[in-house]
Design an enzyme around this catalytic site. Structure first.
Site, PDB file in Angstrom:
ATOM      1  N   ASP A 404       0.857  -1.183   0.000  1.00  0.00           N
ATOM      2  CA  ASP A 404       0.000   0.000   0.000  1.00  0.00           C
ATOM      3  C   ASP A 404       0.897   1.237   0.000  1.00  0.00           C
ATOM      4  O   ASP A 404       1.531   1.559   1.003  1.00  0.00           O
ATOM      5  CB  ASP A 404      -0.881  -0.031   1.256  1.00  0.00           C
ATOM      6  CG  ASP A 404      -1.905   1.091   1.284  1.00  0.00           C
ATOM      7  OD1 ASP A 404      -1.720   2.093   0.560  1.00  0.00           O
ATOM      8  OD2 ASP A 404      -2.874   0.968   2.044  1.00  0.00           O
ATOM      9  N   HIS A 405       0.943   1.928  -1.140  1.00  0.00           N
ATOM     10  CA  HIS A 405       1.879   3.044  -1.277  1.00  0.00           C
ATOM     11  C   HIS A 405       1.480   4.251  -0.428  1.00  0.00           C
ATOM     12  O   HIS A 405       2.212   5.205  -0.295  1.00  0.00           O
ATOM     13  CB  HIS A 405       1.988   3.443  -2.753  1.00  0.00           C
ATOM     14  CG  HIS A 405       3.302   4.101  -3.108  1.00  0.00           C
ATOM     15  ND1 HIS A 405       4.055   4.807  -2.197  1.00  0.00           N
ATOM     16  CD2 HIS A 405       3.992   4.137  -4.275  1.00  0.00           C
ATOM     17  CE1 HIS A 405       5.145   5.274  -2.790  1.00  0.00           C
ATOM     18  NE2 HIS A 405       5.141   4.877  -4.056  1.00  0.00           N
ATOM     19  N   ARG A 406       0.277   4.189   0.177  1.00  0.00           N
ATOM     20  CA  ARG A 406      -0.103   5.283   1.072  1.00  0.00           C
ATOM     21  C   ARG A 406       0.699   5.181   2.367  1.00  0.00           C
ATOM     22  O   ARG A 406       0.968   6.171   3.030  1.00  0.00           O
ATOM     23  CB  ARG A 406      -1.599   5.212   1.399  1.00  0.00           C
ATOM     24  CG  ARG A 406      -2.496   5.387   0.184  1.00  0.00           C
ATOM     25  CD  ARG A 406      -3.936   5.141   0.544  1.00  0.00           C
ATOM     26  NE  ARG A 406      -4.129   3.819   1.147  1.00  0.00           N
ATOM     27  CZ  ARG A 406      -5.285   3.365   1.598  1.00  0.00           C
ATOM     28  NH1 ARG A 406      -6.363   4.124   1.541  1.00  0.00           N
ATOM     29  NH2 ARG A 406      -5.383   2.159   2.107  1.00  0.00           N
TER      30      ARG A 406
END
Lengths: 434, 383
Positions: A404-406
């Site tokens: 999850d690049h967040r």
């Protein structure tokens, strides 16, 4: 033109009525206000007077039927519409699912539940909102089945993928959860994509998306729509580990465990997670917080003949290689047999998917929502590798991580993956670190 | 210090002029012309037939739930006929006959129960308040209007209605007390149909009559046969005259029976016996009034039949007008709901209106007539 008469709300908030008597026959000439049905609601027995003068063309209900408000009951031919197409009253209160197909095609009662884009508040009671918060469900994503599209508690539970009171109940077996009830078509996404009429080009078959398949579809949609996913790849030279594994395989088998690469991967992953805790977290969208988990429950994807299931090995950091090998073996077998307990399907913090035994040189796995990352293992094979200026034959394991690049960034993911690879390359290091 | 009875100023009387066998008390018979009598009968029949037609409209989904008024025509018509046009009429929700007589078009009533707020707009020049559904609250409005009439020294009288159930509510007592203390020209008429939805009168109060409650507030009270339109007229005419002359309020209890369910979602068979309903059907105000008119030579059978046909045509035409209006873009415009609450819309409602407008626009459901109006309701100069 035929005029349809739909069951109106005969009281205040009546949902349905039982037909006690049909007072006319097909072909009858009827006068306006002539009694045509006698029905019983949960409030009273009432007579329904005919809304138009004309000839009865079709009667779509019969004595004993329980009919929902908005259902077409009867059609008239040769009649002037005395009533407007939309009844003046209570139209707004009518739920979208009460729209019925025209009587010409009564065989399907598809229920397109309208989705909400971001605009306006979602109609739901405070109790339902609270439930949604507790289950981590975004109300805007939930198709509402209540009046006027209101989201009901059951809708939220269904969306969250668990039945009423699921967690409190005794562990249930997957096999028992296979429903035998009739299939009601319902969308799996908030905004179902429009499809062409495939029948135009040939015969088609429609297979209901049931139970597990539906659950997978829902959870993948959730992952895809919520998690901005990025993947990264690496390779581990597992020649040393492979020779160790082969050497001790028989011995472990005696203790009831199969010494697979996944067992070592479990340990390596936990070591990496301890060093990179953001990969063992979830993003709470409703509060804007990263939820870091101080426990290491690793899901292991298991392919079954009904579909993908991810049972979870709890507290991997507290278990030795032997115990893990035995547990993994038992758990995978139970899962394939459809006998895994419900509680072993919950509470994962990270997932490993190993398609190696089947094949594949690489993969881009989907993050198992609401986790932050997943490790993919493809097939390990002997490859010619340049080592110290010479070509050597080595066991190479292709690795992938999706995250999850967040929450995490690419550089960390590359380091995380390298750390896993290094631990698999150097079994001694693995022993020291975990 | 003796213990002795206190003499109260009022005695409670029961008044009946036209009994259920259409026998009239010649001494008490009010002096009404043939035209007066015909007019009263006409609006009573219009209300009865209109009520029956509305039930069908409701069962067909063309209007919403509504409280029927069949059985209440005499209380309403007899009392309202004692008013001047300039007087005030403050109905509850079973004064169908009286409202029609006062000048509310039939289709307005259909609109009201069809869920359109336009059905609550009194016609130009009609001093009526709209139908009031919350039980008893209208009595305070009536008391307030009566007090205003006193302050403004206008010789206008207020006539208001409530049910037996309302008499168990605080609003009733507050309204009567205020009207009495301020000597307001208000006539309070109780449509005592003996049931507060399903609760019989005996379970609501322990006193003999509702009329006797007038004694506690120092005003005259009278109990009247509410199915006797002549008695209702006579009692109300006396009360109106007294109020107009500065004599203050009166409480009139009209004993009647609702010949229908409480509303279209009620089933009275669960709390009233068939026998009781039959008994009261025989006491129907329309039957005895028709016989009275026939005996008096005002309206014979043929004339009645002709009148009924006329009325049915009138209702048919009104249904048509109602359904045309109900489908008009103007009435279907949900933004109109903001238009009737305040003379000057407060800013928070303006904001809500704009929010709804944006929402409708997003949904592609903004009525064309609204699309051009940019912020018509915001930024208004406020004094």
């Amino acid at each position: 033109m035929a005029i349809e008469f739909k069951l109106p709300d005969l009281g205040e908030g009546i949902h349905e009525a039982e037909i006690l008597e049909v007072k006319v026959k097909v072909g009858d000439q009827v006068k306006e206000d002539q009694p045509i049905f006698e029905v019983e609601t949960d409030k009273a027995v009432v007579e329904i007077p005919c809304p138009v003068a004309g000839r009865v063309e079709q009667i779509l209900v019969k004595k004993g039927d329980t009919v929902k408000v908005g259902t077409v009951m009867i059609t008239f031919a040769g009649a002037a519409p005395a009533a407007p197409e939309k009844p003046a009253a209570a139209e707004a209160a009518r739920a979208p699912e009460e729209k019925r197909p025209a009587p010409a095609a009564p065989e399907r009662q598809a229920v397109p539940v309208q989705a909400r884009a971001g605009e306006g508040p979602v109609p739901a009671t405070p109790a339902t909102r609270r439930l949604a918060r507790e289950l981590g469900v975004d109300l805007r994503q939930v198709p509402g089945s209540g009046p006027a599209g209101r989201v009901l508690a059951d809708d939220v539970r269904a969306f969250a993928g668990r039945g009423a009171g699921g967690r409190e109940e005794a562990p249930r077996r997957f096999a028992e959860r296979e429903p035998a009830e009739p299939f009601t078509p319902q969308p799996i996404t908030a905004e179902p994509a429009e499809l062409p009429r495939f029948e135009r080009w040939g015969q088609v078959e429609r297979v209901p998306l049931r139970s597990l398949r539906r659950k997978i579809a829902l959870s993948m949609t959730q992952s895809w729509t919520h998690i901005p996913r990025v993947s990264s790849f690496d390779e581990a030279d597992i020649t040393l580990l492979e020779s160790l594994r082969q050497k001790h395989e028989t011995q472990f088998l005696k203790n009831g465990g199969k010494l697979t690469l996944t067992v070592f991967a479990l340990k390596a992953v936990v070591a990496a997670l301890q060093q990179f805790p953001q990969f063992n977290s979830s993003l709470d969208e409703s509060t804007g917080e990263i939820v870091l988990k101080h426990y290491y429950n690793i899901g292991v994807a298991v392919a079954t003949n009904r579909g993908l299931i991810v049972p979870v090995v709890k507290d991997v950091n507290k278990k030795g290689i032997g115990a893990l090998a035995a547990e993994l073996q038992e758990m995978a077998q139970k899962t394939r047999d459809g006998k895994v307990e419900l509680e072993r399907l919950q509470g994962g913090t990270f997932t490993i998917t190993n398609i190696g035994p089947i094949g594949g040189t690489g993969m881009v796995p989907m993050v198992n929502f609401p986790e932050a990352a997943i490790l993919g293992m493809a097939r390990s094979a002997q490859k010619p590798v340049v080592r110290n200026g010479a070509i050597e034959v080595r066991w190479i394991l292709p690795l992938a991580i999706s995250f999850d690049h967040r929450i995490c960034d690419g550089a960390e993911a590359a380091r995380f993956l390298r750390h896993v690879a290094e631990l698999l390359e150097d079994p001694l290091q693995l022993l020291v670190e975990v | 210090m003796p213990k002795k009875p206190i003499k109260l100023p009022e005695n409670i009387e029961y008044l009946s002029i036209l009994d259920e066998n259409a026998k009239v008390d010649k001494e008490l018979e009010p002096k009404l012309s043939a035209d007066d009598l015909k007019t009263m009968y006409r609006y009573m029949v219009l209300a009865r037939r209109g009520d029956e037609r509305m039930l069908n409209l409701q069962r067909q989904g063309r209007i919403g739930t509504f409280p029927q008024s069949s059985g209440h025509e005499a209380v309403s018509m007899g009392s309202v006929y004692a008013l001047e046009k300039s007087d005030w009429h403050v109905p509850a929700y079973r004064e169908f006959a009286g409202m029609l007589y006062r000048g509310w078009p039939l289709e307005t009533m259909f609109l009201y129960w069809g869920g359109f707020e336009e059905g609550a707009v009194p016609p130009e020049g009609v001093n009526d308040l709209p139908i009031c559904v919350p039980v008893g609250s209208q009595l305070l409005h009536a008391a307030g209007i009566g007090m205003a009439m006193r302050f403004k020294e206008e010789k206008k009288v207020v006539l208001t209605y409530f049910g037996d159930g309302s008499s168990s509510e605080g609003d009733f007592h507050e309204a009567l007390n205020f009207a009495s203390v301020f000597n307001a020209p208000v006539v309070f008429v109780c449509q005592n149909n003996q049931y507060a939805i399903s609760v019989p009168l005996a379970r609501q109060m322990k006193c003999e009559t509702i009329a006797q409650r007038a004694v506690s507030y120092g005003m005259p009270g009278v109990k009247v046969d509410g199915n006797d339109v002549l008695a209702m007229y006579a009692a109300t005419a006396a009360a109106v005259e007294r109020a107009r002359a500065g004599g203050g309020p009166t409480l009139i209890e009209g004993l009647t029976y609702r010949m229908t369910p409480h509303t279209t979602s009620d089933d009275p068979k669960r709390y009233r016996s068939e026998e009781e309903m039959k008994q009261w059907a025989n006491k129907d105000s329309l039957i005895r009034f028709a016989r009275y008119l026939e005996d008096k030579g005002v309206l014979d059978g043929d004339a009645r039949k002709k009148l009924h046909e006329e009325i049915d045509e009138e209702i048919k035409a009104a249904v048509k007008r109602f359904e045309e209006q109900a489908q008009s873009e103007e009435l279907l415009n949900p933004l109109r709901m903001f238009d009737y609450l305040y003379a000057d819309t407060p800013p928070d409602l303006d904001e809500q209106r704009e929010e709804l407008k944006r929402f409708l626009a997003k949904k592609g459901k903004l009525p064309a007539s609204e699309a051009g109006k940019e912020q018509a309701h915001t930024g208004r100069e406020r004094g």
